[in-house]
Design a protein around this motif. Structure first.
Motif, PDB file in Angstrom:
ATOM      1  N   TYR A  30       0.809  -1.220   0.000  1.00 22.89           N
ATOM      2  CA  TYR A  30       0.000   0.000   0.000  1.00 22.89           C
ATOM      3  C   TYR A  30       0.846   1.277   0.000  1.00 22.89           C
ATOM      4  CZ  TYR A  30      -3.564   3.379   1.267  1.00 22.89           C
ATOM      5  OH  TYR A  30      -4.383   4.474   1.290  1.00 22.89           O
ATOM      6  N   PHE A  33       1.907   2.075  -3.551  1.00 19.77           N
ATOM      7  CA  PHE A  33       0.803   2.532  -4.379  1.00 19.77           C
ATOM      8  C   PHE A  33       0.326   3.915  -3.944  1.00 19.77           C
ATOM      9  CE2 PHE A  33       0.456  -2.086  -5.172  1.00 19.77           C
ATOM     10  CZ  PHE A  33       0.553  -2.051  -6.546  1.00 19.77           C
ATOM     11  N   ALA A  36       2.664   6.273  -5.571  1.00 19.67           N
ATOM     12  CA  ALA A  36       2.352   6.371  -7.001  1.00 19.67           C
ATOM     13  C   ALA A  36       1.114   7.226  -7.231  1.00 19.67           C
ATOM     14  CB  ALA A  36       2.147   4.975  -7.589  1.00 19.67           C
ATOM     15  N   ALA A  37       0.111   7.087  -6.376  1.00 23.20           N
ATOM     16  CA  ALA A  37      -1.102   7.894  -6.520  1.00 23.20           C
ATOM     17  C   ALA A  37      -0.803   9.370  -6.283  1.00 23.20           C
ATOM     18  CB  ALA A  37      -2.176   7.410  -5.546  1.00 23.20           C
ATOM     19  N   GLN A  40       0.911  10.736  -9.351  1.00 19.27           N
ATOM     20  CA  GLN A  40      -0.064  10.953 -10.426  1.00 19.27           C
ATOM     21  C   GLN A  40      -0.852  12.237 -10.220  1.00 19.27           C
ATOM     22  OE1 GLN A  40      -2.522   7.451 -10.626  1.00 19.27           O
ATOM     23  NE2 GLN A  40      -1.143   6.425 -12.041  1.00 19.27           N
ATOM     24  N   GLU A  62      -7.597   5.811  -4.321  1.00 19.05           N
ATOM     25  CA  GLU A  62      -6.913   5.461  -5.568  1.00 19.05           C
ATOM     26  C   GLU A  62      -5.779   4.476  -5.302  1.00 19.05           C
ATOM     27  OE1 GLU A  62      -6.543   5.316  -9.548  1.00 19.05           O
ATOM     28  OE2 GLU A  62      -8.050   6.486  -8.489  1.00 19.05           O
ATOM     29  N   ALA A  63      -5.025   4.694  -4.220  1.00 19.04           N
ATOM     30  CA  ALA A  63      -3.928   3.777  -3.875  1.00 19.04           C
ATOM     31  C   ALA A  63      -4.471   2.391  -3.549  1.00 19.04           C
ATOM     32  CB  ALA A  63      -3.139   4.327  -2.684  1.00 19.04           C
ATOM     33  N   ALA A  65      -7.286   1.090  -4.646  1.00 15.40           N
ATOM     34  CA  ALA A  65      -7.785   0.495  -5.890  1.00 15.40           C
ATOM     35  C   ALA A  65      -6.642  -0.055  -6.735  1.00 15.40           C
ATOM     36  CB  ALA A  65      -8.573   1.541  -6.682  1.00 15.40           C
ATOM     37  N   MET A  66      -5.530   0.672  -6.804  1.00 21.25           N
ATOM     38  CA  MET A  66      -4.381   0.183  -7.566  1.00 21.25           C
ATOM     39  C   MET A  66      -3.804  -1.079  -6.925  1.00 21.25           C
ATOM     40  SD  MET A  66      -2.328   3.554  -8.960  1.00 21.25           S
ATOM     41  CE  MET A  66      -1.832   4.167  -7.375  1.00 21.25           C
ATOM     42  N   ALA A  67      -3.701  -1.091  -5.600  1.00 24.56           N
ATOM     43  CA  ALA A  67      -3.143  -2.256  -4.902  1.00 24.56           C
ATOM     44  C   ALA A  67      -4.044  -3.475  -5.069  1.00 24.56           C
ATOM     45  CB  ALA A  67      -2.952  -1.943  -3.418  1.00 24.56           C
ATOM     46  N   SER A  69      -6.112  -4.121  -7.413  1.00 21.87           N
ATOM     47  CA  SER A  69      -6.116  -4.630  -8.782  1.00 21.87           C
ATOM     48  C   SER A  69      -4.795  -5.307  -9.163  1.00 21.87           C
ATOM     49  CB  SER A  69      -6.434  -3.507  -9.777  1.00 21.87           C
ATOM     50  OG  SER A  69      -5.391  -2.555  -9.802  1.00 21.87           O
ATOM     51  N   ALA A  70      -3.707  -4.984  -8.492  1.00 20.52           N
ATOM     52  CA  ALA A  70      -2.408  -5.563  -8.826  1.00 20.52           C
ATOM     53  C   ALA A  70      -2.083  -6.817  -8.020  1.00 20.52           C
ATOM     54  CB  ALA A  70      -1.302  -4.528  -8.615  1.00 20.52           C
TER      55      ALA A  70
END
Length: 77
Positions: A30, A33, A36-37, A40, A62-63, A65-67, A69-70
């Motif tokens: 987390y 991510f 990264a969020a 962005q 957003e972080a 959601a990215m985590a 999904s990955a």
């Protein structure tokens, strides 16, 4: 009926174990991510798409959601 219960216990135990592993990996990844969020959000973004309403989550959402999904890719194989 007892044999059915005994067979389902290892499957339930395995699912519980995978859920715990997922949470551990989520907690470990987390922060990356989240960074990264944040990047962005800071860098200039792309132009919004036409016809689609702009939905913007929080940086934390957003972080996550990215985590989420990955992480499933870690369980493939």
């Amino acid at each position: 009926m007892g044999a059915v219960m005994q067979r389902s216990m290892p499957a339930a135990s395995r699912l519980h174990s995978e859920a715990i592993q997922f949470r551990i990996i989520l907690a470990a990844t987390y922060p990356f991510f989240l960074a990264a969020a944040m990047v962005q959000r800071v860098r200039p973004g792309q132009a919004p798409r036409r016809g689609l309403p702009a939905v913007r989550r929080s940086v934390f959402g957003e972080a996550k959601a990215m985590a989420v999904s990955a992480i499933p890719f870690a369980f493939m194989g």
